[in-house]
Design a protein around this motif. Sequence first.
Motif, PDB file in Angstrom:
ATOM      1  N   GLY A  21      -0.102   2.590  16.831  1.00 54.73           N
ATOM      2  CA  GLY A  21      -0.681   2.711  15.772  1.00 54.73           C
ATOM      3  C   GLY A  21       0.293   2.321  14.558  1.00 54.73           C
ATOM      4  O   GLY A  21       1.064   1.639  14.456  1.00 54.73           O
ATOM      5  N   PRO A  22      -0.239   2.790  13.328  1.00 53.46           N
ATOM      6  CA  PRO A  22       0.628   2.406  12.067  1.00 53.46           C
ATOM      7  C   PRO A  22       1.750   3.204  11.828  1.00 53.46           C
ATOM      8  O   PRO A  22       2.800   2.994  11.038  1.00 53.46           O
ATOM      9  CB  PRO A  22      -0.485   2.627  10.980  1.00 53.46           C
ATOM     10  CG  PRO A  22      -1.508   3.712  11.488  1.00 53.46           C
ATOM     11  CD  PRO A  22      -1.431   3.406  12.837  1.00 53.46           C
ATOM     12  N   ASP A  41      -0.012  -1.396   4.946  1.00 52.48           N
ATOM     13  CA  ASP A  41      -0.757  -0.504   3.807  1.00 52.48           C
ATOM     14  C   ASP A  41      -0.610   0.710   4.130  1.00 52.48           C
ATOM     15  O   ASP A  41      -0.512   1.437   3.123  1.00 52.48           O
ATOM     16  CB  ASP A  41      -2.230  -0.762   4.085  1.00 52.48           C
ATOM     17  CG  ASP A  41      -2.682  -0.575   5.534  1.00 52.48           C
ATOM     18  OD1 ASP A  41      -1.769  -0.317   6.521  1.00 52.48           O
ATOM     19  OD2 ASP A  41      -3.920  -0.514   5.864  1.00 52.48           O
ATOM     20  N   ALA A  42      -0.108   1.090   5.306  1.00 50.89           N
ATOM     21  CA  ALA A  42       0.110   2.867   5.288  1.00 50.89           C
ATOM     22  C   ALA A  42       1.496   3.023   4.572  1.00 50.89           C
ATOM     23  O   ALA A  42       1.558   3.921   4.082  1.00 50.89           O
ATOM     24  CB  ALA A  42       0.480   3.099   6.770  1.00 50.89           C
ATOM     25  N   ARG A  45       0.775   3.343   1.111  1.00 52.57           N
ATOM     26  CA  ARG A  45       0.109   4.714   0.834  1.00 52.57           C
ATOM     27  C   ARG A  45       1.211   5.995   0.632  1.00 52.57           C
ATOM     28  O   ARG A  45       1.164   6.842  -0.045  1.00 52.57           O
ATOM     29  CB  ARG A  45      -0.801   4.985   1.885  1.00 52.57           C
ATOM     30  CG  ARG A  45      -2.098   3.963   1.630  1.00 52.57           C
ATOM     31  CD  ARG A  45      -3.337   4.626   2.110  1.00 52.57           C
ATOM     32  NE  ARG A  45      -3.226   5.056   3.731  1.00 52.57           N
ATOM     33  CZ  ARG A  45      -3.467   4.078   4.578  1.00 52.57           C
ATOM     34  NH1 ARG A  45      -3.849   2.829   4.206  1.00 52.57           N
ATOM     35  NH2 ARG A  45      -3.107   4.427   5.901  1.00 52.57           N
ATOM     36  N   ASP A 286      -2.604  13.681   7.768  1.00 55.57           N
ATOM     37  CA  ASP A 286      -3.051  12.658   8.703  1.00 55.57           C
ATOM     38  C   ASP A 286      -3.196  11.171   8.102  1.00 55.57           C
ATOM     39  O   ASP A 286      -3.724  11.066   7.057  1.00 55.57           O
ATOM     40  CB  ASP A 286      -4.750  13.339   8.893  1.00 55.57           C
ATOM     41  CG  ASP A 286      -5.216  12.176  10.286  1.00 55.57           C
ATOM     42  OD1 ASP A 286      -4.889  11.002  10.199  1.00 55.57           O
ATOM     43  OD2 ASP A 286      -6.196  12.565  10.890  1.00 55.57           O
ATOM     44  N   LEU A 287      -2.109  10.346   8.486  1.00 51.60           N
ATOM     45  CA  LEU A 287      -2.205   9.065   8.191  1.00 51.60           C
ATOM     46  C   LEU A 287      -2.737   8.358   9.047  1.00 51.60           C
ATOM     47  O   LEU A 287      -2.136   7.811  10.204  1.00 51.60           O
ATOM     48  CB  LEU A 287      -0.447   8.975   7.826  1.00 51.60           C
ATOM     49  CG  LEU A 287      -0.198   7.375   7.172  1.00 51.60           C
ATOM     50  CD1 LEU A 287      -0.750   7.398   5.700  1.00 51.60           C
ATOM     51  CD2 LEU A 287       1.247   7.245   7.166  1.00 51.60           C
ATOM     52  N   ASP A 288      -3.867   7.472   9.003  1.00 50.94           N
ATOM     53  CA  ASP A 288      -4.494   6.730   9.959  1.00 50.94           C
ATOM     54  C   ASP A 288      -4.544   7.095  11.358  1.00 50.94           C
ATOM     55  O   ASP A 288      -4.472   6.361  12.290  1.00 50.94           O
ATOM     56  CB  ASP A 288      -3.820   5.352   9.720  1.00 50.94           C
ATOM     57  CG  ASP A 288      -4.095   4.787   8.426  1.00 50.94           C
ATOM     58  OD1 ASP A 288      -4.964   5.194   7.473  1.00 50.94           O
ATOM     59  OD2 ASP A 288      -3.585   3.747   8.222  1.00 50.94           O
ATOM     60  N   GLY A 289      -4.897   8.680  11.557  1.00 49.33           N
ATOM     61  CA  GLY A 289      -4.895   8.987  12.873  1.00 49.33           C
ATOM     62  C   GLY A 289      -3.421   9.781  13.620  1.00 49.33           C
ATOM     63  O   GLY A 289      -3.885  10.262  14.402  1.00 49.33           O
ATOM     64  N   THR A 290      -2.679   9.557  12.670  1.00 48.08           N
ATOM     65  CA  THR A 290      -1.272  10.278  13.294  1.00 48.08           C
ATOM     66  C   THR A 290      -1.072  11.415  12.075  1.00 48.08           C
ATOM     67  O   THR A 290      -0.985  11.350  11.162  1.00 48.08           O
ATOM     68  CB  THR A 290      -0.368   9.342  13.175  1.00 48.08           C
ATOM     69  OG1 THR A 290      -0.531   8.181  14.143  1.00 48.08           O
ATOM     70  CG2 THR A 290       1.185   9.732  13.608  1.00 48.08           C
TER      71      THR A 290
END
Length: 432
Positions: A21-22, A41-42, A45, A286-290
């Motif tokens: 993932g990211p 993009d992550a 952020r 929570d950063l894009d699911g992590t």
Amino acid sequence: MYGEDFAAHPQEIYARLRAQGPVAAVELAPGVDADLVIAHDAALRVLQNPSLFARDARRWAALNEGRVPADSPVLGMMGYRPNAMFSDGAEHLRLRKAITESLARINTARLSRDVERVADYLIDQFSERGSADLLNDYAKLLPLLLFNQLFGCTGDIGDRLTHYMSMLFDGQDVVRSNEELNACLMELVALKRRQPGEDMTSWLIQHPAGLRDEELKDQLVLLMGAGVEPERNLIGNALLLLLSEEAPAPGSRGGGLLVEDALDDVLWNHSPIANYGTHFPLQDVDLDGTVLPANSPVLISFAAANSDPSLTDARQTLSKGAHLAWGAGPHACPAKSPAQLIALTAIERILNALPDIALAAPARELAWRPGPFHRALVSLPVRFTPTAARRAAAPRPVAQTVPVPPTQAVPGEQTPKKAKGWWSSFLDVFRV
């Protein structure tokens, strides 16, 4: 991320990490775990959200709880220092303003001349040999000597500063090197309080922020640390690209580049600082699911973000505005323009001085220095037609020689004559 496999093939590692993932869990050094943000993009952020992600390394839970080895090699880069890099909020603004406004006083024409003089001096040390290691004979030493000039160092202080900063970057006797570096810079600060000049140290002292001596010392460490290692890698990696007939990475434009284009290519494809920008979540995020646990290190992979497949259009044009090599947000590099000028001038100077310079080994056989933070060559061997030195160069300095501290002198015996280091030898040629 500290092994030779990562050093040799980082993009292959990043590609495998993207399957997570990211954000990917990584080991920076034995016993040092972190989360690495690899999506563009992550990464933005995190970099642009100081309300959720702090830079103050005193929050590092694993370090505070004794779960990080006290002698870990990453502490030199990740351990807290009271400077602009490791501060947040109003304190960060105060320290950063002192740095940016002092940097703004640098005269670009004078900076270019200073780079040329240092470059000429270093080229004279090896031009008659017909061969050199452009990394260790040139790209590494040039920013070290240049910062001695920018800081207003005397010969003695500059020799020690060059020596101990080199040892820190090379991971040699890190504890002692750090102590000696701190002592050397405190001596410089005391000198400049008594005898100010037209230099960064004096400008920081004079700044309305009213920096204390310890604060001044740590801003100087930040400036040198952020300027020397990235600069030598930018110069070295760009020279490799310019001298190589092979395209070094997907999306690069191959041989025959202008120097400016080569620098842009390196910033995209071989970011001098590949993984850094350590942040600490103020709470579980929570950063894009992590889920990033509070007070655990989160690093930005500038290199992986730059090769993110989502940036296809930007990578095709190597758009200067899209890559993250200079960071982003409130901690973005404040010295982007001077850093580019230094690299451009240094590269043009050596290519003009040695017009038939060529790699002495195939580019694919060159080794990359292991470590989680940088993209750095071990060496850059070249050959060229021997050329007479353009001026009477001082005897080649002994790089590992430093002054003998007075406390080591034996009463009644003559103090050993110390060999000159790089900076004092430079001053013998260029009285600046």
